[in-house]
Design an enzyme around this catalytic site. Structure first.
Site, PDB file in Angstrom:
ATOM      1  N   CYS A 126       3.167  10.117   4.139  1.00  0.00           N
ATOM      2  CA  CYS A 126       2.640  10.495   2.815  1.00  0.00           C
ATOM      3  C   CYS A 126       2.510  12.015   2.642  1.00  0.00           C
ATOM      4  O   CYS A 126       2.865  12.557   1.588  1.00  0.00           O
ATOM      5  CB  CYS A 126       1.294   9.822   2.577  1.00  0.00           C
ATOM      6  SG  CYS A 126       0.248   9.725   4.027  1.00  0.00           S
ATOM      7  N   HIS A 235      -4.037  13.095  -1.212  1.00  0.00           N
ATOM      8  CA  HIS A 235      -3.968  14.164  -0.213  1.00  0.00           C
ATOM      9  C   HIS A 235      -3.720  15.510  -0.917  1.00  0.00           C
ATOM     10  O   HIS A 235      -2.946  15.572  -1.877  1.00  0.00           O
ATOM     11  CB  HIS A 235      -2.780  13.940   0.737  1.00  0.00           C
ATOM     12  CG  HIS A 235      -2.915  12.761   1.655  1.00  0.00           C
ATOM     13  ND1 HIS A 235      -4.063  12.017   1.793  1.00  0.00           N
ATOM     14  CD2 HIS A 235      -2.011  12.210   2.510  1.00  0.00           C
ATOM     15  CE1 HIS A 235      -3.869  11.053   2.697  1.00  0.00           C
ATOM     16  NE2 HIS A 235      -2.626  11.142   3.139  1.00  0.00           N
TER      17      HIS A 235
HETATM   18  N1  LIG Z   1      -2.492   4.407   3.534  1.00  0.00           N
HETATM   19  C1  LIG Z   1      -1.523   5.290   3.360  1.00  0.00           C
HETATM   20  O1  LIG Z   1      -1.633   6.301   2.655  1.00  0.00           O
HETATM   21  C2  LIG Z   1      -0.216   5.084   3.982  1.00  0.00           C
HETATM   22  C3  LIG Z   1       0.811   5.873   3.546  1.00  0.00           C
HETATM   23  C4  LIG Z   1       2.053   5.689   4.096  1.00  0.00           C
HETATM   24  C5  LIG Z   1       2.218   4.741   5.049  1.00  0.00           C
HETATM   25  N2  LIG Z   1       1.193   3.979   5.492  1.00  0.00           N
HETATM   26  C6  LIG Z   1       1.482   2.985   6.505  1.00  0.00           C
HETATM   27  O2  LIG Z   1       1.434   1.682   5.934  1.00  0.00           O
HETATM   28  C7  LIG Z   1       0.928   0.761   6.881  1.00  0.00           C
HETATM   29  C8  LIG Z   1      -0.271   0.017   6.337  1.00  0.00           C
HETATM   30  O3  LIG Z   1      -1.279   0.932   5.975  1.00  0.00           O
HETATM   31  P1  LIG Z   1      -2.559   0.483   5.122  1.00  0.00           P
HETATM   32  O4  LIG Z   1      -3.252   1.750   4.833  1.00  0.00           O
HETATM   33  O5  LIG Z   1      -2.178  -0.422   4.016  1.00  0.00           O
HETATM   34  O6  LIG Z   1      -3.386  -0.374   6.245  1.00  0.00           O
HETATM   35  P2  LIG Z   1      -4.457  -1.541   6.027  1.00  0.00           P
HETATM   36  O7  LIG Z   1      -5.229  -1.375   4.769  1.00  0.00           O
HETATM   37  O8  LIG Z   1      -5.203  -1.601   7.303  1.00  0.00           O
HETATM   38  O9  LIG Z   1      -3.560  -2.887   5.876  1.00  0.00           O
HETATM   39  C9  LIG Z   1      -2.806  -3.401   6.935  1.00  0.00           C
HETATM   40  C10 LIG Z   1      -1.990  -4.592   6.438  1.00  0.00           C
HETATM   41  O10 LIG Z   1      -1.151  -5.035   7.493  1.00  0.00           O
HETATM   42  C11 LIG Z   1      -1.414  -6.432   7.758  1.00  0.00           C
HETATM   43  N3  LIG Z   1      -1.222  -6.703   9.173  1.00  0.00           N
HETATM   44  C12 LIG Z   1      -1.871  -6.134  10.211  1.00  0.00           C
HETATM   45  N4  LIG Z   1      -1.416  -6.653  11.380  1.00  0.00           N
HETATM   46  C13 LIG Z   1      -0.473  -7.562  11.055  1.00  0.00           C
HETATM   47  C14 LIG Z   1       0.336  -8.451  11.798  1.00  0.00           C
HETATM   48  N5  LIG Z   1       0.275  -8.506  13.136  1.00  0.00           N
HETATM   49  N6  LIG Z   1       1.189  -9.257  11.147  1.00  0.00           N
HETATM   50  C15 LIG Z   1       1.271  -9.242   9.791  1.00  0.00           C
HETATM   51  N7  LIG Z   1       0.517  -8.427   9.014  1.00  0.00           N
HETATM   52  C16 LIG Z   1      -0.351  -7.604   9.650  1.00  0.00           C
HETATM   53  C17 LIG Z   1      -2.855  -6.623   7.318  1.00  0.00           C
HETATM   54  O11 LIG Z   1      -3.114  -7.996   7.088  1.00  0.00           O
HETATM   55  P3  LIG Z   1      -4.638  -8.582   7.128  1.00  0.00           P
HETATM   56  O12 LIG Z   1      -5.266  -8.214   5.831  1.00  0.00           O
HETATM   57  O13 LIG Z   1      -4.431 -10.028   7.285  1.00  0.00           O
HETATM   58  O14 LIG Z   1      -5.301  -7.939   8.314  1.00  0.00           O
HETATM   59  C18 LIG Z   1      -2.849  -5.790   6.041  1.00  0.00           C
HETATM   60  O15 LIG Z   1      -2.196  -6.506   5.008  1.00  0.00           O
HETATM   61  C19 LIG Z   1       0.685   1.581   8.156  1.00  0.00           C
HETATM   62  O16 LIG Z   1       1.859   1.542   8.937  1.00  0.00           O
HETATM   63  C20 LIG Z   1       0.475   2.965   7.636  1.00  0.00           C
HETATM   64  O17 LIG Z   1       0.789   3.943   8.591  1.00  0.00           O
HETATM   65  C21 LIG Z   1      -0.012   4.108   4.959  1.00  0.00           C
END
Ligand SMILES: NC(=O)c1ccc[n+]([C@@H]2O[C@H](COP(=O)([O-])OP(=O)(O)OC[C@H]3O[C@@H](n4cnc5c(N)ncnc54)[C@H](OP(=O)(O)O)[C@@H]3O)[C@@H](O)[C@H]2O)c1
Length: 339
Positions: A126, A235
């Protein structure tokens, strides 16, 4: 268009759901996927109710497109399986970004890196996306030698657990689960992702490596300090850009940046107008302001960049990549008029 949204219940996944609807991405079958704790739960999207599926179930349903936001471990294991089944995978984690042969794409900059053959596509970090949106148009006209960036990163970049920590602390609860090593409310934590042997964090090194890959120019040097701040809307980045030759005039810089699709120049300090995360929240554009000459080096300028990390920094950029796959004919369903 069978679309699997992996990590559908997470911070990025929920914004993906919104962005897919807003942009009327042509989905005929929607397959939300999350961890075992959510499998079987109902999920409402675009006026219909769906059951959250497991990764195994989703793979068996052979989606055409997979938008993956469930962390690097899931991506490393599952992206190749979906790709081997012929699906395009747009991955939001850092798992594949620096892999040779994997396109790392910001559509306004390097959509030409997409092809029918390469099934795994990486969505950049991001902080990198909003930075390169500003660097690219400048670099094209006035080659950049070096970039020094300090970030002020929203807690939404760390997922739902971080919002919970911030909200708990604001309610006076300090013994809840911690997403960070320290309290985040009323604090700045100069620590985003893990520390490496060179003293930088992984987040800082993502800015270093990904910027070069997206710009397609390994000569652009990038040093970063990434800081987590108790902010939710997006950010912010304080950036010092040093050009190889004489710096362009400030009116020229504003003109170049104003012509870049997806970028908004908001630079009117006399009227107290400059980018801020409160205003960027919910927006797809990247905002840039505080454009001024460096007082130390006559080849350098400063500027301040803000974007909603969950939208252009994650969901919107991923959906834009998917739209390009469709409009280029790599994914077969045509987009509705206006796209
Ligand atoms: N937040 C940002 O600004 C941002 C920006 C770019 C990229 N990212 C990337 O995007 C990803 C998710 O980030 P987030 O901020 O959305 O995290 P988050 O709010 O913690 O959400 C994680 C998601 O992944 C699912 N998950 C976790 N373990 C899993 C598994 N073993 N099998 C299937 N689904 C699983 C969770 O499901 P449950 O609800 O069932 O636990 C939830 O839907 C990360 O790789 C992060 O680095 C985030």
């Amino acid at each position: 268009m069978r679309l699997a949204l992996i990590g559908a219940t997470g911070m990025v996944g929920e914004v993906m759901q919104k962005v897919l609807m807003e942009r009327q991405f042509p989905v005929t079958e929607f397959i939300p996927v999350a961890s075992a704790k959510s499998v079987g739960n109902p999920l409402h999207w675009n006026g219909a109710s769906y059951l959250v599926r497991s990764l195994d179930e989703a793979l068996a349903m052979r989606p055409d497109l997979v938008l993956m936001s469930a962390g690097g471990t899931v991506s490393l294991k599952w992206a190749p399986k979906f790709a081997a089944a012929g699906c395009f995978v747009v991955d939001n984690s850092s798992a594949w970004r620096m892999e040779p042969g994997i396109p790392l794409v910001v559509p306004e900059i390097n959509a030409e890196a997409l092809s029918a053959e390469t099934k795994i596509i990486a969505n950049p970090n991001c902080s990198t996306i909003q930075l390169v949106m500003v660097l690219k148009p400048l670099h094209d006209l006035h080659p950049i030698e070096a970039v020094r960036v300090s970030t002020y990163q929203s807690v939404t970049g760390t997922g739902k657990a971080a919002i919970d920590q911030l909200e708990n602390e604001r309610r006076g609860i300090f013994d809840g689960p911690m997403a960070y090593a320290h309290p985040i409310d009323l604090n700045c934590i100069p620590h985003c992702d893990a520390f490496l042997d060179n003293g930088y964090t992984k987040e800082e090194m993502k800015l270093h490596h990904e910027t070069k890959k997206i710009l397609g120019d390994p000569r652009v040097q990038v040093s970063a300090t990434a800081v987590r701040v108790p902010v939710q809307g997006g950010h912010s980045e304080s950036v010092l850009i040093t050009f190889q030759g004489a710096r362009p005039s400030l009116p020229a810089v504003r003109q170049i940046l104003a012509a870049m699709p997806g970028l908004v120049v908001q630079d009117d300090p006399a009227n107290l107008s400059y980018p801020m995360p409160r205003n960027a929240e919910g927006r797809d554009e990247v905002f840039v302001g505080r454009i001024r000459e460096d007082l130390v080096c006559d080849r350098s300028i400063h500027l301040w960049i803000v974007a909603d990390n969950l939208r252009k920094g994650a969901a919107t950029n991923a959906v834009q990549i998917a739209e390009h796959l469709v409009s280029a004919g790599f994914l077969q369903t045509p987009l509705p008029p206006g796209h």
